[in-house]
Write an enzyme that holds these catalytic residues in place. Structure first.
Site, PDB file in Angstrom:
ATOM      1  N   ARG A 181      -7.096   8.029 -14.577  1.00 63.02           N
ATOM      2  CA  ARG A 181      -8.012   7.844 -13.453  1.00 63.02           C
ATOM      3  C   ARG A 181      -7.709   6.621 -12.599  1.00 63.02           C
ATOM      4  NH1 ARG A 181     -13.032  11.001 -14.445  1.00 63.02           N
ATOM      5  NH2 ARG A 181     -12.686  12.015 -16.426  1.00 63.02           N
TER       6      ARG A 181
ATOM      7  N   ARG B 273       7.073 -16.770   1.621  1.00 60.69           N
ATOM      8  CA  ARG B 273       7.950 -17.340   2.652  1.00 60.69           C
ATOM      9  C   ARG B 273       8.027 -16.370   3.810  1.00 60.69           C
ATOM     10  NH1 ARG B 273      11.338 -17.347  -1.626  1.00 60.69           N
ATOM     11  NH2 ARG B 273      11.619 -19.575  -1.428  1.00 60.69           N
TER      12      ARG B 273
ATOM     13  N   GLY C 247      -2.815   5.205 -15.635  1.00 58.85           N
ATOM     14  CA  GLY C 247      -3.850   5.894 -16.398  1.00 58.85           C
ATOM     15  C   GLY C 247      -4.190   7.241 -15.777  1.00 58.85           C
TER      16      GLY C 247
ATOM     17  N   GLY D 116      -5.931   4.084  -2.530  1.00 55.18           N
ATOM     18  CA  GLY D 116      -5.920   2.664  -2.864  1.00 55.18           C
ATOM     19  C   GLY D 116      -7.337   2.132  -2.850  1.00 55.18           C
TER      20      GLY D 116
ATOM     21  N   HIS E  18       1.762 -14.329  -0.075  1.00 58.74           N
ATOM     22  CA  HIS E  18       2.857 -14.513   0.875  1.00 58.74           C
ATOM     23  C   HIS E  18       3.572 -15.815   0.525  1.00 58.74           C
ATOM     24  CE1 HIS E  18       1.034 -11.232   3.055  1.00 58.74           C
ATOM     25  NE2 HIS E  18      -0.112 -11.895   3.035  1.00 58.74           N
TER      26      HIS E  18
ATOM     27  N   GLU F  74       0.833  -1.213   0.000  1.00 57.84           N
ATOM     28  CA  GLU F  74       0.000   0.000   0.000  1.00 57.84           C
ATOM     29  C   GLU F  74       0.862   1.255   0.000  1.00 57.84           C
ATOM     30  OE1 GLU F  74      -3.524   2.326   0.249  1.00 57.84           O
ATOM     31  OE2 GLU F  74      -3.592   0.137   0.362  1.00 57.84           O
TER      32      GLU F  74
END
Length: 141
Positions: A113, A93, A111, A84, A91, A63
């Protein structure tokens, strides 16, 4: 170069002050024409009870790197921002406490947008520990 706002390490790290990124010691260490790299120690603040990197922290890295990269690419800097809208992580390891992880963000689509960013997180040996994508929406201020 993809950046509409050219990055500097000083600027990237200053933007982390007083945020979750500073609390977890995430530090930007490198950037190029189409990528950013950050590192973070795996400490008591970022582990689960088995003393391994918490999967949610990997999502936090995805994020953070995707959002920061997205902000550097908005078509109208100062008039737009990124949020976001979807994140996924695989995941692969574990990473024990006392080590470092390294995240690299690269664009999938930039882009006007919608932006999509790929983030790969590796351990100190360079082995992939998590891979993910974040979709971001570009909004007007």
């Amino acid at each position: 170069m993809i950046w509409t706002t050219p990055p500097t390490l000083e600027g990237l790290n200053a933007s982390n002050q007083d945020t979750a990124a500073s609390h977890l010691d995430l530090t930007f260490t490198e950037f190029g024409d189409d990528y950013l790299i950050a590192e973070m120690p795996v400490t008591s603040r970022s582990v689960q009870p088995m003393r391994m990197l918490h999967g949610g922290i990997s999502c936090f890295i995805i994020e953070t790197l995707g959002s920061v990269a997205g902000m550097l690419c908005v078509p109208k800097p100062g008039q737009q921002y990124i949020v976001g809208t979807e994140i996924n992580a695989s995941h692969l390891r574990g990473v024990p406490e006392g080590n470092k992880v390294f995240g690299k963000v690269t664009p999938v689509r930039i882009g006007r947008r919608v932006q999509v960013w790929q983030v790969d997180i590796s351990n100190q040996a360079g082995r992939l520990i998590c891979t993910g994508r974040i979709n971001c929406q570009v909004l007007m201020m």
